[in-house]
Design an enzyme around this catalytic site. Sequence first.
Site, PDB file in Angstrom:
ATOM      1  N   ASN A  84      -1.881   2.618   2.869  1.00 25.88           N
ATOM      2  CA  ASN A  84      -1.286   2.787   4.188  1.00 25.88           C
ATOM      3  C   ASN A  84       0.154   2.291   4.169  1.00 25.88           C
ATOM      4  OD1 ASN A  84      -1.119   3.215   7.046  1.00 25.88           O
ATOM      5  ND2 ASN A  84      -3.335   2.874   7.152  1.00 25.88           N
ATOM      6  N   HIS A 114       8.362 -16.613 -11.294  1.00 25.84           N
ATOM      7  CA  HIS A 114       9.558 -17.314 -11.757  1.00 25.84           C
ATOM      8  C   HIS A 114       9.180 -18.758 -12.046  1.00 25.84           C
ATOM      9  CE1 HIS A 114      12.240 -14.075 -10.377  1.00 25.84           C
ATOM     10  NE2 HIS A 114      11.379 -13.955  -9.379  1.00 25.84           N
TER      11      HIS A 114
END
Length: 132
Positions: A84, A114
């Site tokens: 969606n 990270h």
Amino acid sequence: MDQKERMLANLPYRSWLDGLSEERMECKKKLYKYNNLAPDAAEERTALLREILGKTQEGYLNIESPFHCDYGYNIEVGTNFFANYNFIVLDVGKVKIGNDCMMGPNVAIYTAGHPIHPESRNSGYEYGIDVS
């Protein structure tokens, strides 16, 4: 081993080297086109999705706009896939989605990470972990 090979091997890599920036830009161009197609251009939408995604199966395939991803080629979907509005995939790692899957609105799949420690984070390295 270049940075793309490192990325695909789930090793730390630098995302601005060895053509990765250019690959992300190419994907952004395709996504821009996809996200701006007319809603009744079903065949063109499906064809462009099959070009963006790394692997698709026969059967129903639709992602409501807007759709965003980093590379596209790291995303694999099975038969009869629907996502969606506002589907986001940070696909520095492989993302494998099985058959007969329907995603609700605002679903996000993040393979990117990270370092947390400030010194390591300042190194510019990031990494990805596959999602299946």
